[in-house]
Design an enzyme around this catalytic site. Structure first.
Site, PDB file in Angstrom:
ATOM      1  N   TYR A  87       0.916  -1.025  -0.058  1.00 12.22           N
ATOM      2  CA  TYR A  87       0.040  -0.149   0.115  1.00 12.22           C
ATOM      3  C   TYR A  87       0.896   1.157   0.074  1.00 12.22           C
ATOM      4  O   TYR A  87       0.699   2.019  -1.125  1.00 12.22           O
ATOM      5  CB  TYR A  87      -0.969   0.093   1.262  1.00 12.22           C
ATOM      6  CG  TYR A  87      -2.315   0.346   0.912  1.00 12.22           C
ATOM      7  CD1 TYR A  87      -2.804   0.543  -0.380  1.00 12.22           C
ATOM      8  CD2 TYR A  87      -3.443   0.067   1.799  1.00 12.22           C
ATOM      9  CE1 TYR A  87      -4.007   0.954  -0.471  1.00 12.22           C
ATOM     10  CE2 TYR A  87      -4.766   0.266   1.474  1.00 12.22           C
ATOM     11  CZ  TYR A  87      -5.169   0.592   0.315  1.00 12.22           C
ATOM     12  OH  TYR A  87      -6.377   1.011   0.029  1.00 12.22           O
ATOM     13  N   GLU A 136       2.349   6.495  -6.936  1.00 13.84           N
ATOM     14  CA  GLU A 136       1.184   7.441  -7.448  1.00 13.84           C
ATOM     15  C   GLU A 136       1.602   8.786  -7.338  1.00 13.84           C
ATOM     16  O   GLU A 136       1.435   9.656  -8.261  1.00 13.84           O
ATOM     17  CB  GLU A 136       0.027   6.943  -6.856  1.00 13.84           C
ATOM     18  CG  GLU A 136      -0.624   5.709  -7.438  1.00 13.84           C
ATOM     19  CD  GLU A 136      -1.993   5.304  -6.460  1.00 13.84           C
ATOM     20  OE1 GLU A 136      -2.383   6.092  -5.899  1.00 13.84           O
ATOM     21  OE2 GLU A 136      -1.961   3.992  -6.441  1.00 13.84           O
TER      22      GLU A 136
HETATM   23  C1  LIG Z   1     -11.503  11.671  -8.395  1.00 11.58           C
HETATM   24  C2  LIG Z   1     -10.146  12.247  -7.797  1.00 11.58           C
HETATM   25  C3  LIG Z   1      -9.585  11.174  -6.622  1.00 11.58           C
HETATM   26  C4  LIG Z   1      -8.642  11.671  -5.732  1.00 11.58           C
HETATM   27  C5  LIG Z   1      -8.049  10.697  -5.054  1.00 11.58           C
HETATM   28  C6  LIG Z   1      -7.415  11.010  -3.866  1.00 11.58           C
HETATM   29  C7  LIG Z   1      -6.588  10.090  -3.058  1.00 11.58           C
HETATM   30  C8  LIG Z   1      -7.152   9.204  -2.190  1.00 11.58           C
HETATM   31  C9  LIG Z   1      -5.895   8.498  -1.537  1.00 11.58           C
HETATM   32  C10 LIG Z   1      -6.178   7.089  -2.127  1.00 11.58           C
HETATM   33  C11 LIG Z   1      -4.880   6.232  -2.028  1.00 11.58           C
HETATM   34  C12 LIG Z   1      -5.029   5.020  -2.637  1.00 11.58           C
HETATM   35  C13 LIG Z   1      -3.641   4.505  -3.040  1.00 11.58           C
HETATM   36  C14 LIG Z   1      -3.782   2.990  -3.779  1.00 11.58           C
HETATM   37  O1  LIG Z   1      -4.315   3.204  -5.251  1.00 11.58           O
HETATM   38  C15 LIG Z   1      -2.617   2.335  -3.747  1.00 11.58           C
HETATM   39  C16 LIG Z   1      -2.573   0.992  -3.884  1.00 11.58           C
HETATM   40  O2  LIG Z   1      -3.613   0.335  -3.980  1.00 11.58           O
HETATM   41  S1  LIG Z   1      -1.241   0.108  -3.943  1.00 11.58           S
HETATM   42  C17 LIG Z   1      -1.454  -1.755  -3.795  1.00 11.58           C
HETATM   43  C18 LIG Z   1      -1.841  -1.913  -2.388  1.00 11.58           C
HETATM   44  N1  LIG Z   1      -3.395  -1.782  -2.283  1.00 11.58           N
HETATM   45  C19 LIG Z   1      -4.017  -2.643  -1.459  1.00 11.58           C
HETATM   46  O3  LIG Z   1      -3.531  -3.494  -0.584  1.00 11.58           O
HETATM   47  C20 LIG Z   1      -5.637  -2.270  -1.580  1.00 11.58           C
HETATM   48  C21 LIG Z   1      -6.087  -2.584  -0.246  1.00 11.58           C
HETATM   49  N2  LIG Z   1      -7.469  -1.982  -0.610  1.00 11.58           N
HETATM   50  C22 LIG Z   1      -8.333  -3.032  -0.844  1.00 11.58           C
HETATM   51  O4  LIG Z   1      -8.353  -3.966  -0.660  1.00 11.58           O
HETATM   52  C23 LIG Z   1      -9.930  -2.612  -1.085  1.00 11.58           C
HETATM   53  O5  LIG Z   1      -9.731  -1.344  -1.782  1.00 11.58           O
HETATM   54  C24 LIG Z   1     -10.628  -2.124  -0.172  1.00 11.58           C
HETATM   55  C25 LIG Z   1     -11.925  -1.442  -0.472  1.00 11.58           C
HETATM   56  C26 LIG Z   1      -9.720  -1.124   1.052  1.00 11.58           C
HETATM   57  C27 LIG Z   1     -10.865  -3.470   0.607  1.00 11.58           C
HETATM   58  O6  LIG Z   1     -11.601  -3.163   1.846  1.00 11.58           O
HETATM   59  P1  LIG Z   1     -12.711  -4.203   2.200  1.00 11.58           P
HETATM   60  O7  LIG Z   1     -13.559  -3.750   3.380  1.00 11.58           O
HETATM   61  O8  LIG Z   1     -13.640  -4.817   1.055  1.00 11.58           O
HETATM   62  O9  LIG Z   1     -11.909  -5.310   2.659  1.00 11.58           O
HETATM   63  P2  LIG Z   1     -12.103  -6.735   2.424  1.00 11.58           P
HETATM   64  O10 LIG Z   1     -11.314  -7.568   1.526  1.00 11.58           O
HETATM   65  O11 LIG Z   1     -11.721  -7.621   3.809  1.00 11.58           O
HETATM   66  O12 LIG Z   1     -13.589  -7.278   2.228  1.00 11.58           O
HETATM   67  C28 LIG Z   1     -14.687  -7.281   3.121  1.00 11.58           C
HETATM   68  C29 LIG Z   1     -15.619  -7.999   3.142  1.00 11.58           C
HETATM   69  O13 LIG Z   1     -16.312  -7.987   1.717  1.00 11.58           O
HETATM   70  C30 LIG Z   1     -16.117  -9.126   0.944  1.00 11.58           C
HETATM   71  N3  LIG Z   1     -15.862  -8.729  -0.489  1.00 11.58           N
HETATM   72  C31 LIG Z   1     -15.380  -7.578  -0.706  1.00 11.58           C
HETATM   73  N4  LIG Z   1     -15.290  -7.315  -2.116  1.00 11.58           N
HETATM   74  C32 LIG Z   1     -15.556  -8.735  -2.556  1.00 11.58           C
HETATM   75  C33 LIG Z   1     -15.660  -9.317  -3.859  1.00 11.58           C
HETATM   76  N5  LIG Z   1     -15.518  -8.609  -5.068  1.00 11.58           N
HETATM   77  N6  LIG Z   1     -16.138 -10.711  -3.994  1.00 11.58           N
HETATM   78  C34 LIG Z   1     -16.662 -11.298  -2.875  1.00 11.58           C
HETATM   79  N7  LIG Z   1     -16.339 -10.666  -1.674  1.00 11.58           N
HETATM   80  C35 LIG Z   1     -16.395  -9.582  -1.198  1.00 11.58           C
HETATM   81  C36 LIG Z   1     -14.988  -9.974   1.581  1.00 11.58           C
HETATM   82  O14 LIG Z   1     -14.701 -11.217   1.281  1.00 11.58           O
HETATM   83  C37 LIG Z   1     -15.039  -9.518   3.089  1.00 11.58           C
HETATM   84  O15 LIG Z   1     -16.252 -10.382   3.364  1.00 11.58           O
HETATM   85  P3  LIG Z   1     -16.567 -10.883   4.732  1.00 11.58           P
HETATM   86  O16 LIG Z   1     -16.572  -9.522   5.939  1.00 11.58           O
HETATM   87  O17 LIG Z   1     -17.517 -11.969   5.003  1.00 11.58           O
HETATM   88  O18 LIG Z   1     -14.870 -11.705   5.260  1.00 11.58           O
END
Ligand SMILES: CCCCCCCCCCCCC[C@@H](O)CC(=O)SCCNC(=O)CCNC(=O)[C@H](O)C(C)(C)COP(=O)(O)OP(=O)(O)OC[C@H]1O[C@@H](n2cnc3c(N)ncnc32)[C@H](O)[C@@H]1OP(=O)(O)O
Length: 242
Positions: free
Chosen positions: A164, A171
């Site tokens: 992250y 970016e």
């Molecule tokens: C228009 C102008 C915009 C200006 C923007 C300004 C900037 C803002 C700053 C932003 C910085 C971002 C930087 C970024 O781009 C850099 C990178 O990404 S670098 C690479 C590293 N990145 C990561 O590791 C990303 C981590 N982030 C994520 O995983 C997701 O985006 C996030 C939304 C944060 C994930 O959160 P979530 O709450 O979904 O976590 P979980 O994965 O644990 O899921 C929770 C529960 O939901 C179920 N789930 C979710 N999605 C799915 C799916 N597709 N299919 C099935 N199930 C899904 C998951 O299983 C969990 O279920 P349960 O609760 O039952 O366990």
């Protein structure tokens, strides 16, 4: 009396059937979606590796994968819909910020400003995004199929600790590298006087976007740390509503 009780039971059964059909449909769609996205990011990974092996340089790599990247990253907008309709338990805001910032990077920075496409920082965030998304979508897929290997679960909730911040560095460095070109070309900007009587400077907009990482990124990072504690250590976490 008896008949109204029976009606109630029939209604309950119908409701339960509807819920089951809805959740089976949602699971089928999510499984298809996650498999497609895993495949998409795997294709990107293979294309990047092949390009680097064949050419021995990162110059030109972005152009060679641009179409596939734009397609799969833009398609991730569907995930905001998943949260909005409640088929995944994730905040619309957290997902919206994550997906929109990526789409902004792809369309309004890297795709629009040719001069930054060969920057090392572009390769940095591309590699980091690719590793993250292959892990994340395969985690969701195996989880939905109830056959989740522990190493995928471990990777999903540990790799982000390093990836992250690395992605954010890639970016921010890319936006920073774009600033002189944006200032010189005046792209996406509107100067007064004009028929709309509106002034907009993309250069300052980019500075605001860079500054917005300061309050927004920690929220995403701490959200992931909380998810990590919940999934890997079984902690019960009460999240605030959107
Ligand atoms: C228009 C102008 C915009 C200006 C923007 C300004 C900037 C803002 C700053 C932003 C910085 C971002 C930087 C970024 O781009 C850099 C990178 O990404 S670098 C690479 C590293 N990145 C990561 O590791 C990303 C981590 N982030 C994520 O995983 C997701 O985006 C996030 C939304 C944060 C994930 O959160 P979530 O709450 O979904 O976590 P979980 O994965 O644990 O899921 C929770 C529960 O939901 C179920 N789930 C979710 N999605 C799915 C799916 N597709 N299919 C099935 N199930 C899904 C998951 O299983 C969990 O279920 P349960 O609760 O039952 O366990």
């Amino acid at each position: 009396m008896a008949s109204s009780e029976e009606d109630g039971t029939v209604e309950e059964k119908e409701n339960n059937n509807k819920k089951r059909t809805k959740s089976a449909l949602a699971t089928a769609w999510l499984t298809f979606y996650n498999i497609a996205m895993t495949a998409g990011w795997l294709v990107l990974a293979m294309a990047m590796i092949r390009f680097y092996i064949q050419k021995g340089t990162h110059k030109g790599l972005y152009r060679s994968i641009a179409r596939t990247l734009k397609f799969f990253q833009t398609f991730a907008l569907v995930e905001v819909g998943h949260c909005a309709i409640g088929i995944v338990r994730t905040s619309v805001i957290v997902t919206g910020v994550q997906v929109c910032s990526r789409i902004f990077m792809v369309w309004f920075i890297t795709n629009s400003i040719r001069q930054v496409q060969s920057e090392e920082s572009v390769i940095l965030f591309l590699v980091v995004w690719t590793m993250t998304e292959i892990t994340r979508y395969s985690y969701y897929t195996f989880n939905l199929l109830h056959h989740l290997p522990y190493f995928i679960k471990w990777a999903r909730y540990n790799l982000f600790i390093v990836l992250y911040p690395l992605g954010v560095v890639g970016e921010l460095m890319t936006i920073y590298a774009a600033l002189p070109f944006v200032r010189r070309s005046g792209m996406y900007s509107m100067r007064l006087p004009n028929v709309y009587n509106v002034s907009f400077d993309y250069y300052y907009c980019l500075i605001i976007v860079m500054l917005s990482y300061i309050p927004l990124f920690p929220q995403l990072y701490f959200h992931m740390l909380r998810q990590r504690r919940r999934v890997l250590h079984g902690e019960v976490i009460v999240e605030k509503d959107d």
